[in-house]
Enzyme design. Sequence first.
Site: not given
Lengths: 250, 311
Positions: B74, B78, B135, B196, B198
């Site tokens: 994916n 966000l 991020c 965790i 991805t």
Amino acid sequence: MARRQCGCFVELTMEMGEPFAAAPGQFVHVRCEVPGLILRRPYSLYDVRKGSASLLIREVGAGSAWLCAVEEGCELDMLGPLGRGFSMSAGGRHALIAGGTGIAAIRFLATRLMELDGDTVVFWGVEGEKECGGLHGALDGEFDLRLATMDGSAGYAGNVIELFRASGTEGFTGIYACGPRGMLAGLAECIGSEGLARLQVCMEERMACGVGACRGCAVPVSSPPGGYLTACKDGPVFTGRELDWRRING
Amino acid sequence: MAEDKRVDLGIELSGIRLRNPVLVCSGTYGNGREYAEWLELEALGGLMTKSVTLAPCPGNAPPRLWETPSGMLNSIGLENAGLERFLADELTWLSHLDLPVWVNVAGFSPEEYVEVAGEISRTGLAAALELNISCPNVKRGGIHFSHDAHEAAALVELVKAEIEIPLYVKLTPRCTDIAHTAAMVAAAGADGISMINTFPAMAVDIETASPRLGNVTGGLSGPAIHPIAVRMVWEVARAVDLPIIGMGGIWTWKDAVEMMMVGSDAVAVGTLNFADPAAPLGIVDGIAAFLERKGMDSVTELVDMVRGEDE
Ligand SMILES: Cc1cc2nc3c(=O)[nH]c(=O)nc-3n(C[C@H](O)[C@H](O)[C@H](O)COP(=O)(O)OP(=O)(O)OC[C@H]3O[C@@H](n4cnc5c(N)ncnc54)[C@H](O)[C@@H]3O)c2cc1C
Ligand SMILES: Cc1cc2nc3c(=O)[nH]c(=O)nc-3n(C[C@H](O)[C@H](O)[C@H](O)COP(=O)(O)O)c2cc1C
Ligand code: FES
């Protein structure tokens, strides 16, 4: 669950235990019991009657292959009906345009528009007549169906947008479409910005959750600029004006 | 239902009572509301929200999903409506449920993280925060906070100073030594670890020689990553003395038990929710039946049952 094969399409009809009310354009999210395959597969409702619902499936990969071969009498694990369907009004003259399996949502819509005393014409584009296995004949008994085949084996020789354009696009109060991206983009171009106001399209996008939770099925929309709506929850049906056609074509 | 069973499924994480140890992962359950019509949300152990950022985030160009053998990629990017709408529309709604909520916070600069985390903490409506450090730090040329353990620890310290609820740091495999990152964020004041996230991954359509995702690369989740997640939880459980919420490809109650046995105190179900939104509840029942069969009284007995040779 009962199965019927028509050319490249398999119609699955399910007995629904509970009352099942759905609008044309809505879909069900079906679990396919294939080892290693984890996501459900979305399918438009093709027909919904008292106590039953059916899908029209074309085999394109592992999930659809499993569905096309599933044993009669089996129970399918389906989530639905999901999403926002076509909005319909009584009367009027309607052009319904389908590409390939897009005929599933379009057929359900045509039957409902006719119940609302609408005058409907369905344009269906396929590769060739063999693909339909007589399905076009059966559907032509239900409504005015005009077939376009790319190989010229039946009906109009060429793509379905050309056929629609040749029939005069102006006289329709509503234009509805379901099919591959390229077809939808071609249609939007063909009818121009004035036509977009009369257009509703069913967008097929890859899906995970099917209920608006993962934001995986993003469709580019015009407002907010650069923004997205979900095909599964906000759609799959969108109005022509809601969509950002520039980003859809790109 | 699990509640009727004799075994005790309840756990406590950083002072938060959970009725069972099975939560749902960030980004895979929306903000709960999307699933409210399909099942009893209050039967879950807890819910981790979709990542919240300060400003609305449109997300990445589609396609955003691609299925791979026993997994999926994916690149949602966000997408969320931003802090203000989250507080007004989502958190208020969630707070009416009897359900512990971890609000997942993301940002593109340390200041953004601090502002979002602080605001959420001050509402008093969230049980805890989950810090998504996968991020890019726009101010540092886009390097991921998670990439550098010092960067991650510095962020944790800043956020901790602004909040009054427990802070869980979500670790990602996007790092060289996950146990080291865990130890660093623990020293910086983290109250717990979730793990965790991805795996960075990619797939290509060979007919058109183009990436399957609009964003080119994305994150791999699902059963394909489960054994790696188990190994990483195992390593982190040995390195830090903090509660761990383990996630990554949990598909059956057996995977959940396995994750707890290597050291996680609770588990979170992610990608599986797309196949079956009620699966977390089935996993709770499966764990309860296993405990009964093994004659265990409490689910906490599972935690860390597997011990290394040197222990
Ligand atoms: C709202 C909606 C309604 C749909 N209605 C129908 C229908 O009535 N009948 C029908 O046969 N199909 C329909 N589809 C498409 C159908 O969902 C896909 O063909 C199916 O998911 C393919 O699964 P698979 O495992 O067989 O193939 P995969 O191996 O997953 O894919 C095979 C090929 O199909 C394409 N594909 C996969 N998923 C989708 C998708 N969601 N949308 C478009 N293309 C896709 C892939 O790009 C690939 O080229 C619909 C899709 C959506 C989103
Ligand atoms: C579609 C999707 C969206 C996700 N969104 C987020 C997110 O917004 N924030 C976050 O911290 N993790 C996000 N994740 C990661 C999951 O929370 C989880 O860590 C990961 O998927 C591993 O678990 P799984 O294999 O069980 O899915 C997302 C995962 C998926 C599949
Ligand atoms: S498929 Fe998850 S939001 Fe549409």
